[in-house]
Design an enzyme around this catalytic site. Structure first.
Site, PDB file in Angstrom:
ATOM      1  N   ASP A   1      23.026  22.394  33.232  1.00  0.00           N
ATOM      2  CA  ASP A   1      24.150  23.240  33.236  1.00  0.00           C
ATOM      3  C   ASP A   1      24.086  24.340  32.551  1.00  0.00           C
ATOM      4  O   ASP A   1      25.045  25.185  32.471  1.00  0.00           O
ATOM      5  CB  ASP A   1      25.718  22.506  33.100  1.00  0.00           C
ATOM      6  CG  ASP A   1      25.467  21.541  31.791  1.00  0.00           C
ATOM      7  OD1 ASP A   1      24.467  21.444  31.146  1.00  0.00           O
ATOM      8  OD2 ASP A   1      26.648  20.644  31.780  1.00  0.00           O
TER       9      ASP A   1
ATOM     10  N   HIS B   1      26.672  21.522  27.250  1.00  0.00           N
ATOM     11  CA  HIS B   1      27.625  21.138  26.232  1.00  0.00           C
ATOM     12  C   HIS B   1      27.303  20.532  25.139  1.00  0.00           C
ATOM     13  O   HIS B   1      26.490  19.663  25.120  1.00  0.00           O
ATOM     14  CB  HIS B   1      28.722  20.346  27.204  1.00  0.00           C
ATOM     15  CG  HIS B   1      29.113  20.848  28.616  1.00  0.00           C
ATOM     16  ND1 HIS B   1      28.690  20.986  29.735  1.00  0.00           N
ATOM     17  CD2 HIS B   1      30.248  22.003  28.630  1.00  0.00           C
ATOM     18  CE1 HIS B   1      29.363  21.855  30.578  1.00  0.00           C
ATOM     19  NE2 HIS B   1      30.264  22.385  29.860  1.00  0.00           N
TER      20      HIS B   1
ATOM     21  N   ASP C   1      21.528  19.938  27.300  1.00  0.00           N
ATOM     22  CA  ASP C   1      22.733  19.944  28.118  1.00  0.00           C
ATOM     23  C   ASP C   1      23.669  21.232  27.582  1.00  0.00           C
ATOM     24  O   ASP C   1      23.430  21.376  26.223  1.00  0.00           O
ATOM     25  CB  ASP C   1      23.842  18.644  28.168  1.00  0.00           C
ATOM     26  CG  ASP C   1      24.691  18.826  29.397  1.00  0.00           C
ATOM     27  OD1 ASP C   1      24.772  18.184  30.451  1.00  0.00           O
ATOM     28  OD2 ASP C   1      25.858  19.583  28.893  1.00  0.00           O
TER      29      ASP C   1
ATOM     30  N   HIS D   1      29.226  12.522  26.512  1.00  0.00           N
ATOM     31  CA  HIS D   1      30.558  12.932  26.034  1.00  0.00           C
ATOM     32  C   HIS D   1      31.371  11.739  25.671  1.00  0.00           C
ATOM     33  O   HIS D   1      32.422  11.599  24.938  1.00  0.00           O
ATOM     34  CB  HIS D   1      31.188  13.759  27.123  1.00  0.00           C
ATOM     35  CG  HIS D   1      30.827  15.039  27.068  1.00  0.00           C
ATOM     36  ND1 HIS D   1      30.479  15.971  26.162  1.00  0.00           N
ATOM     37  CD2 HIS D   1      30.761  15.635  28.209  1.00  0.00           C
ATOM     38  CE1 HIS D   1      30.209  17.139  26.652  1.00  0.00           C
ATOM     39  NE2 HIS D   1      30.128  17.150  27.967  1.00  0.00           N
TER      40      HIS D   1
END
Ligand SMILES: [Zn+2]
Length: 338
Positions: A244, A159, A157, A120
């Site tokens: 996740d 996200h 991931d 991120h």
């Protein structure tokens, strides 16, 4: 050749405070799950400034390094403690070490167990628990080495890897693929963003609605990612390996099992073997349920060591297949796929 595991206890010293999901116990749980695994191990070395500045501007690096030894809140969910900057330098350096070991032939497959995570972090700002863009720094380092002209980054991931996408969106020497739950944090990564300029056709996003599971991901990797990788023909494959999307994870609503992560890992092994002389590096990103995280990491490490993943279950049903057809249509339109 045994998988190379890169890690360092100094990355436990990035303390995020009570209740923060990105906590030191994540690495402790992974360490416990790797007991008895047949791997090579090496400690981490910090990244040097020049390597970090291939992705982040000097002013940003100065601002982050100035936080060394301090506690601070950088943005609402990104914090540093006195040991965090050293940990962040080791996290970025671990990816570089993985790349160097793969290119030198000291390892064929490597997995860097890092925190803070990186995907991120945008070139000019920290966000989402991330300070430096670890995988982007590793890819940029790799592209400086002889024989490495194209790198594929696969981000599983849950996200979207907004920082990685931003770093390479206008470059053709990195193909970035991200599968992520949508809607979810950070809200980026729509299907229509496929790169621009020299990077046109070198980004592929697979935003998927919550609730999907193993069948969807297995089909996505086998039927869409594999052909895209064949068209791009990378010299090195890097993975933003977050866990996740596991069904136990508290930060998202996907339904993957640890067996599915073994399947996905086998797919990226196959991509590396087919196109990149086997060179495959994984960097830890998210994964916030300690059981789901640690079992999934162990399953991947076993596959890196040669274990066969579980047989693929039934294919996606109509509900699961619908979002895939939209991704497939975009993938089919990428320049290399024509
Ligand atoms: Zn994540």
């Amino acid at each position: 050749m045994k998988p190379l595991i890169i890690g360092d206890p100094a990355m436990l010293a990035h303390e995020t405070g009570d209740g923060h999901p990105e906590r030191p116990d994540r690495l402790r749980a992974i360490e416990a799950a790797l007991a008895g695994a047949d791997v090579e191990r090496v400690g981490a070395k910090p990244a040097d400034r020049a390597a970090i500045e291939r992705i982040h501007p000097k002013s940003y690096v100065d601002a982050v390094l100035a936080l060394a030894g301090q506690s601070a809140l950088i943005e609402h969910d990104t914090v540093v403690s006195p040991g965090s900057i050293d940990a962040a330098l080791l996290a970025a350096g671990s990816g570089i070490q993985a790349v160097d070991a793969l290119i030198a032939g000291r390892a064929r497959r490597a997995f860097a167990m890092v925190r803070p995570p990186g995907h991120h972090a945008e070139p000019q700002r920290a966000m989402g628990f991330c300070l430096f863009s670890n995988v982007a720094i590793a890819a940029a380092h790799a592209l400086e080495q002889p024989g490495i002209e194209r790198v594929m980054i696969i981000d599983w991931d849950v996200h979207h890897g907004n920082g990685t996408q931003e770093a390479f969106y206008r470059r053709g020497d990195v193909f970035f693929f991200s599968v992520h739950q949508s809607p979810n944090y950070p809200g980026t990564g729509p299907l229509h963003e496929t790169g621009s300029g020299a990077g046109a056709g070198c980004t592929l996003n697979a935003p998927l609605p919550p609730g999907l599971g193993d069948a969807t991901y297995a089909a996505l990797f086998a039927d869409i990612l594999r052909p895209a990788a064949a068209a791009y023909a990378p010299d090195l494959v890097l993975v933003s390996a977050g866990f996740d999307a596991h069904r136990r994870d508290p930060l998202a609503h996907m339904q993957l099992t640890e067996e599915c992560f073994a399947t996905l890992c086998a797919e990226v092994v196959a991509i590396a073997e087919e196109h990149a002389d086997g060179r495959l590096g994984l960097l830890l990103e998210g994964g916030y349920d300690l059981v789901g995280l640690s079992r999934s990491v162990r399953a991947c490490v076993d596959v890196l060591g040669g274990a066969t993943p579980p047989a693929r279950g039934p294919g996606p049903d109509a509900r699961e297949a619908a979002p895939l057809s939209a991704v497939k249509a975009v993938a089919a339109g990428l320049p290399g796929m024509r």
